[in-house]
Enzyme design. Sequence first.
Site, PDB file in Angstrom:
ATOM      1  N   PRO A 339      28.650 105.566  57.895  1.00 31.83           N
ATOM      2  CG  PRO A 339      30.346 106.163  59.731  1.00 31.83           C
ATOM      3  CD  PRO A 339      29.784 106.640  58.544  1.00 31.83           C
ATOM      4  CG  LEU A 340      24.734 103.500  57.067  1.00 30.80           C
ATOM      5  CD1 LEU A 340      24.669 103.280  56.063  1.00 30.80           C
ATOM      6  CD2 LEU A 340      24.447 104.764  57.722  1.00 30.80           C
ATOM      7  CD  GLN A 393      32.011 106.690  62.556  1.00 34.62           C
ATOM      8  OE1 GLN A 393      31.002 105.802  62.916  1.00 34.62           O
ATOM      9  NE2 GLN A 393      31.231 107.926  61.759  1.00 34.62           N
ATOM     10  CB  CYS A 424      27.067 106.620  68.294  1.00 34.39           C
ATOM     11  SG  CYS A 424      26.272 104.831  68.653  1.00 34.39           S
ATOM     12  CG  HIS A 493      22.775 113.685  62.801  1.00 30.66           C
ATOM     13  ND1 HIS A 493      22.774 112.622  63.139  1.00 30.66           N
ATOM     14  CD2 HIS A 493      22.092 113.577  61.987  1.00 30.66           C
ATOM     15  CE1 HIS A 493      21.721 111.639  63.003  1.00 30.66           C
ATOM     16  NE2 HIS A 493      20.906 112.530  61.868  1.00 30.66           N
ATOM     17  CG  ASN A 526      24.392 112.528  59.084  1.00 32.13           C
ATOM     18  OD1 ASN A 526      24.611 111.809  59.439  1.00 32.13           O
ATOM     19  ND2 ASN A 526      23.999 111.765  57.455  1.00 32.13           N
ATOM     20  N   GLY A 527      21.610 114.113  57.279  1.00 31.36           N
ATOM     21  CA  GLY A 527      19.798 113.968  58.392  1.00 31.36           C
ATOM     22  C   GLY A 527      19.041 114.214  57.116  1.00 31.36           C
ATOM     23  CG  ASP A 528      16.543 114.166  58.674  1.00 30.51           C
ATOM     24  OD1 ASP A 528      16.608 112.948  58.193  1.00 30.51           O
ATOM     25  OD2 ASP A 528      15.665 115.661  58.581  1.00 30.51           O
ATOM     26  CB  ALA A 551      22.918 108.142  57.010  1.00 31.97           C
TER      27      ALA A 551
END
Length: 683
Positions: A339-340, A393, A424, A493, A526-528, A551
């Site tokens: 979710p962005l 979300q 967040c 994340h 999640n991440g990179d 993401a």
Amino acid sequence: MDEEERHQGGSVAGVVAADQTPQQLVARAIAPVKKDFLRPPPVRSSAPTDDVSTSNENKTSVLAKEKKSKRQIKRERRQEQKSARNLCPEISKTGDVSSCPYKDKCRFSHDLEGFKAQKPSDLEGQCPFIKTGGSCPYGLACRFSSTHEGGVPSSDPNGLKNSSEVNGLSKDVQKLLWKNKMNFSKADLKLKSLGLLGPSKSKRNDLENKDGVDAGSNKCDQSDGSGSCVVRKDDDNDRDGKSESDELCPLKRRKTEECCNPKEAENEENCGPKEAENEVCVTGLHTAETGVSVTEQIVERSCTKSEADAITPETDRSLKSHSREKKLIDFREKLYLAPLTTVGNLPFRRVCKVLGADVTCGEMAMCTNLLQGQASEWALLRRHSSEDLFGVQICGAYPDTVARTVELIEQECTIDFIDINMGCPIDIVVNKGAGSALLTKPMRMKSIVEVASVTVDKPITIKVRTAYFEGKNRIDSLIADIGSWGASAVTIHGRSRQQRYSKLADWDYIYQCARKAPTTLPVVGNGDVFSFVDWNNHRTECPELATDMIARGALIKPWIFTEIKEQRHWDISAGERLNIFKDFVNFGLEHWGSDTKDAMIVLGVETTRRFLLEWLSYTCRYIPVGLLDVVPQRLNWRPPSYCGRDELETLMASDSAADWIRLRMIALEIRWGSEVPTDTLKW
């Protein structure tokens, strides 16, 4: 990183890249672009100091002159609404001046001829709504109205703009939310049964019990004769429970009486919050001798007659459904689009679905805004028919807020799962106690997940960061319990809140958490993730991971889903990238509409242009595979100043907002069927 920092970093990287080997550049996180494509950074002139100070003074004087009162702004807004450019929507749909039910009392213009005279010329191409076989909801206001067949097609004013989209907020439900008359009986029952409404700790209730207050009474203590109930509020400084004045609880405000004073509220995880979204004023009962709450005796003092009925708890069956009774989501090996915020809108998700995404999730929506019936927040829950595995979300700070929100979403929306954001890092969210702030309050995390999971039948997933403060990771100590709270999956994340997006994600810690998690709890990393190589490495290093959430990698190159599925580095051409932008424009016009700018809000074509520009600010960071000495590109590489293999590719690599506007014009012209002028592609 803003535009100026990226420009400065690119200038330094451009100077260094010409003198070092690719391996040295990679060690310094500089993209190893082939020397044949390197070029000096563009020179951007800066105004002299005197000119800058003069321009600042002029801007200040202009702002001072343009300052208007609220009354004047409101008057000008009404006059603008009555102008010919703001035609009544009913007349726009039907083309008949007499079709408006409000006649002369309508706040919009009925000057049909005046609207036609000032309306911009139609765009080339076909109306996106007619093209999909539906009816255009904008009628004469549509920028493609000349392509409408049979005159001006009518449409359902209460329906969605596009029949292929669901999860719209109905007017009836919105009015109930506005008036605080929405019934959350299921959520309130679960909150009450789990003890999350929290008894009050004031001594006044003890005195009321001595005086024989009926524990089952649902009436207000006093009435002021205006339909409002008087709610007694404890004074923070009065330890004897006395208050100087009584506070009115108006019908149009949602207030919940706090179960404890502010000093105790910081440490009590079961305190009822005093939030705008809370619906009733709740006060617990205590016995005079022991101060222990009376069993099953919680007085709900409602401020509206429709909420007067008390909720009786269930006693003959378990409140918590068995995990096997829920429809679980199998995330294993599925390509999950994160979710962005802002850019992760419905048209962008459609682009990613075309390019291979399996799971999509809507943008983060605040629980408070959803419970208040804000149409702009409910728009974030929209779902397209192509999104076969879709979740929403939400973000909230308290169990009662989240419980009522998930009940409302399950009742009004068609979804597959609900994700609760607990990571967040944005200040405005954290300062309200939501997002990453929950990482400092594990008991509140537990309460939120527990009550959400027992309130709805849809799977509840959560998204967290490693910790709030850098170097103080704590998810590994909670991962074993998260599954028992009721979560169906957890996304980690690999950064702390304090870290934001700086440095690389800590995947070793994600692996550690995945290995500690119970087998019944899927863990998503999640991440990179920026290539299929990253994806394969995570699968190899930690088979316990269910999948990876993608993401920023999808923002920069949405074809990453195709690369992962086909296990190849796609040296995509500039023309193919432009076709993706063209698809986004098509989807945007279908979603936001095909009308022009309105006096009150920006709609249709203007909105599509705006979000396309937002997206282009990310896609400019992509470096084509054919230009690199070392592949694949890493997410933290700073690109030097380089030129592409053609003029369009060079334009796409620019970090200048002016060039993004030029590229947007090209994409829109391609969408409307015109040929791209050669002058537009000149650098």
